[in-house]
Scaffold this motif. Structure first.
Motif, mmCIF file in Angstrom:
data_model
loop_
_atom_site.group_PDB
_atom_site.id
_atom_site.type_symbol
_atom_site.label_atom_id
_atom_site.label_comp_id
_atom_site.label_asym_id
_atom_site.label_seq_id
_atom_site.Cartn_x
_atom_site.Cartn_y
_atom_site.Cartn_z
ATOM 1 N N LEU B 298 0.833 -1.198 0.000
ATOM 2 C CA LEU B 298 0.000 0.000 0.000
ATOM 3 C C LEU B 298 0.869 1.249 0.000
ATOM 4 N N VAL B 299 1.843 1.265 0.903
ATOM 5 C CA VAL B 299 2.734 2.425 0.987
ATOM 6 C C VAL B 299 3.467 2.606 -0.329
ATOM 7 N N TYR B 300 3.954 1.497 -0.867
ATOM 8 C CA TYR B 300 4.689 1.574 -2.124
ATOM 9 C C TYR B 300 3.794 2.116 -3.236
ATOM 10 N N GLN B 301 2.562 1.594 -3.260
ATOM 11 C CA GLN B 301 1.609 2.032 -4.273
ATOM 12 C C GLN B 301 1.363 3.538 -4.152
ATOM 13 N N LEU B 302 1.158 3.990 -2.920
ATOM 14 C CA LEU B 302 0.818 5.398 -2.702
ATOM 15 C C LEU B 302 2.004 6.314 -2.960
ATOM 16 N N VAL B 303 3.181 5.895 -2.486
ATOM 17 C CA VAL B 303 4.326 6.801 -2.528
ATOM 18 C C VAL B 303 5.061 6.723 -3.860
ATOM 19 N N VAL B 304 5.271 5.506 -4.335
ATOM 20 C CA VAL B 304 6.149 5.343 -5.494
ATOM 21 C C VAL B 304 5.378 5.172 -6.798
ATOM 22 N N LEU B 305 4.462 4.206 -6.812
ATOM 23 C CA LEU B 305 3.821 3.880 -8.087
ATOM 24 C C LEU B 305 2.861 4.976 -8.535
ATOM 25 N N ARG B 306 2.354 5.750 -7.591
ATOM 26 C CA ARG B 306 1.434 6.827 -7.957
ATOM 27 C C ARG B 306 2.080 7.779 -8.954
ATOM 28 N N ARG B 307 3.397 7.979 -8.784
ATOM 29 C CA ARG B 307 4.110 8.864 -9.698
ATOM 30 C C ARG B 307 3.939 8.434 -11.146
ATOM 31 N N ASP B 308 3.998 7.115 -11.375
ATOM 32 C CA ASP B 308 3.868 6.615 -12.744
ATOM 33 C C ASP B 308 2.490 6.929 -13.284
ATOM 34 N N THR B 309 1.482 6.728 -12.441
ATOM 35 C CA THR B 309 0.122 6.983 -12.876
ATOM 36 C C THR B 309 -0.039 8.456 -13.238
ATOM 37 N N LYS B 310 0.528 9.318 -12.385
ATOM 38 C CA LYS B 310 0.407 10.751 -12.621
ATOM 39 C C LYS B 310 1.125 11.154 -13.898
ATOM 40 N N GLU B 311 2.349 10.637 -14.030
ATOM 41 C CA GLU B 311 3.128 10.999 -15.202
ATOM 42 C C GLU B 311 2.419 10.596 -16.485
ATOM 43 N N ALA B 312 1.804 9.422 -16.435
ATOM 44 C CA ALA B 312 1.176 8.908 -17.646
ATOM 45 C C ALA B 312 -0.106 9.665 -17.959
ATOM 46 N N ALA B 313 -0.734 10.219 -16.943
ATOM 47 C CA ALA B 313 -2.039 10.844 -17.149
ATOM 48 C C ALA B 313 -1.909 12.176 -17.902
#
Lengths: 291, 313
Positions: B298-313
């Motif tokens: 969860l922490v990884y998803q929120l802190v790290v992977l979210r960046r990828d989602t944002k960048e791609a959006a």
């Protein structure tokens, strides 16, 4: 990979800056060879060790077989238990793969191609499935499979749980793959009056074959290599190769050469399958990694 | 996974009639139900059962009626062996990432260069990953055997002395040896994924960099590695999950010993469950293991992977 990239690659292959300076290549090869020696060395040692006698191994652990001895391998191959284990492993891996791939591609299809409320939440259920180690479930699974379902010590009793544990990865890899497929064909078929299931079966499934092969190989190899579920669920004649290897190595702990021969033969099928299909696996994973 | 636009229950402009909606849900159910049913039966149910066991004192025989509340959890969390197991898991999580990430990126960049024998090299590096952990474990067990093992022989050959009780028998080194073997086993996966990620990098970028006069190192540092970001973050996630669940290799190499020096949460709970029949304790350890994996994810998803989602959006 986009059309643009593909076109770009074919035109510019010769211009690629990689490896431009020839002088560096010697160093590159040297480093590569060291890395390969470390990765493959232990495996080769095992294969070679199988061709030696225990006396040779004890006397000079670092030497080559001298003379080469085939009896360890022939002993394993002529012994009944190896083939029993191999058949069990094969049947269980085939059932696991079949169930995981069919159910997985079916589940990935609406997750990729339908727009519906709760779709992302449903996908998260599969992602969440990645977080559950089999170890956590294995004791209740043992009780469920043997006591409640009466499938203790059977091929299906191991294959079905293994397929269930393989499903999350299958869906997670296949979904972006299905998303990337062109939508025009599907639309055309629907306008022509095909049913959704017909479209899935006749258009989406053939188109998604590269991804399906990737997940199939992953599921097969995972099942072939699995340890903890078979360890608790299978006994005696029903055991699989990894269990056979572990048992053999504890029972014949003095017979190092025999253990190495048994281990070497047991690793061949997965190695051959995976290495033969490696290219397809990489291209299948690309979609998932990029997603 | 990020592109919400690439969906499409075929926006063919048909009006949404109730019949269509009903039909759509029936189709979705048809496709998804087999997978969900199988996972419910063989994944969710056993895990919930393990969670239920955690509230009872149960030795596997007789009815499940000795409800003890959270006593098993208290016992597990107070157990030094379990605490050490958590620490060992964390060492494996962190150790795997800090060793395999730079090595994996370096080797992937190296093998991404155009050179003869590239395919063979890539394939060979991948061999350990394909082996079953058990099989790799048995081979390494033989290699690491005191006296007769190859490693000891090589060390003696160059005048070094191996640890007294053997590599796997000395508590101070056993965990590091296990970590080294795990690195050997899983480095190939990192390289494979990074190579796959590098293939997605457009050649045009390399060309442009070359035209601008960038050398190989500069090109890698400024283009390849940053563009590898999403792949690295995905790999880190997979590596963390794998490290938290680590079982097979340790079970074969050391069985969690010597003196519990290599116990992980998974070996702890299997030992408690199958060898000692403490199903309540095993259940509590299962829940703690899952909780830790879940929080980390969860922490990884929120802190790290979210960046990828944002960048791609």
């Amino acid at each position: 990979m986009s059309e643009r990239q593909r076109a770009g690659m074919s035109v510019t292959t010769n211009l690629a800056p990689r490896g431009k300076r020839g002088g560096n290549n010697v160093l590159v090869y040297l480093i590569s060879l060291i890395v390969v020696a470390i990765t493959v060395g232990p495996v080769l040692y095992g294969a070679m060790g199988g061709f030696r006698t225990n006396a040779q191994l004890a006397e000079k652990p670092t030497g080559l077989p001298d003379p080469w001895v085939g009896t360890n391998y022939s002993g394993v191959l002529s012994g009944g238990s190896f083939w029993t284990y191999a058949v069990n492993s094969t049947v269980i891996a085939v059932i696991t793969t079949g169930v995981a791939v069919v159910f997985g591609v079916m589940a990935a299809y609406p997750l990729a191609r339908y727009r519906f409320k709760g779709r992302e939440a449903l996908f998260m259920v599969f992602v969440l499935g990645l977080l559950f180690p089999a170890a956590v479930a294995v004791i209740p699974l043992f009780i469920l499979v043997t006591r409640d379902l009466g499938m203790g010590n059977t091929w299906w009793g191991v294959a079905l749980p293994q397929a269930a544990f393989a499903l999350p990865l299958t869906v997670v890899i296949l979904r972006p793959f299905l998303m990337a497929l062109p939508r025009e064909l599907e639309e055309a078929a629907l306008i022509d009056g095909a049913s959704r299931i017909g479209v899935f079966w006749r258009i989406m499934l053939p188109l998604s074959m590269p991804g399906v092969i990737t997940v199939a190989v992953l599921a097969f190899v995972t099942s072939w290599n699995a340890y903890i579920l078979p360890l608790l669920l299978l006994q005696g004649e029903m055991r699989t190769l990894p269990l056979g290897v572990a048992d053999f190595s504890t029972e014949h702990s003095a017979d190092t050469a025999g253990v190495l021969a048994f281990t070497t033969i047991a690793m061949i099928p997965a190695l051959v399958l995976f290495l033969a299909l490696q290219r397809r696996i990489v291209s299948g994973l690309q979609g998932a990694v990029k997603g | 996974m990020s592109s919400g636009a690439a969906t499409g229950a075929v926006a063919s402009g048909r009006p949404h009639r109730p019949h269509d909606t009903w039909r759509k849900w029936a189709e979705i159910a048809f496709f998804v139900t087999p997978a969900l049913a199988l996972m419910a039966l063989f994944v969710a149910w056993p895990i919930l059962t393990a969670a239920r066991f955690s509230l009872y004192d149960w030795k596997g025989l007789g009815p499940l009626d000795d409800f003890v509340g959270f006593a098993n959890y208290a016992e597990v969390l107070a157990d030094d062996v379990f605490r050490d197991a958590v620490a060992h898991n964390m060492i494996i999580v962190v150790g795997s990432i800090i060793v395999q990430l730079p090595l994996g990126v370096a080797i992937a960049l190296l093998l991404n260069r155009k050179m003869a024998g590239q395919g063979v090299l890539r394939t060979l590096i991948f061999v350990p990953y394909v082996l079953a952990e058990v099989i790799a474990g048995v081979i390494w067990f033989q290699l690491l055997q005191p006296e007769y093992g190859l490693i000891d022989a090589l060390m003696n050959g160059i005048g070094l002395s191996p640890p007294g009780e053997g590599w796997l028998g000395t508590p101070e080194v056993a965990l590091w040896v296990v970590l080294a073997v795990l690195t050997w086993k899983y480095l190939g996966l990192a390289v494979l994924l990074f190579l796959a990620g590098l293939q997605g990098v457009s050649e045009e970028l390399y060309e442009a960099a070359q035209l601008d006069g960038a050398g190989w190192w500069q090109t890698q540092w400024r283009i390849s590695i940053p563009l590898l970001g999403p792949t690295i973050r995905t790999w880190c996630f997979l590596s963390m999950i794998g490290s938290i669940q680590c079982f097979d290799m340790i079970w074969v190499l050391t069985g969690g010993g010597p003196a519990d020096a290599t116990t992980t949460m998974a070996t702890y709970l299997i030992d408690e469950g199958t060898n000692r029949h403490n199903y309540g304790i095993a259940g509590a350890a299962s829940v703690v293991l899952f909780a830790i994996a879940f929080v980390m994810a969860l922490v990884y998803q929120l802190v790290v992977l979210r960046r990828d989602t944002k960048e791609a959006a």
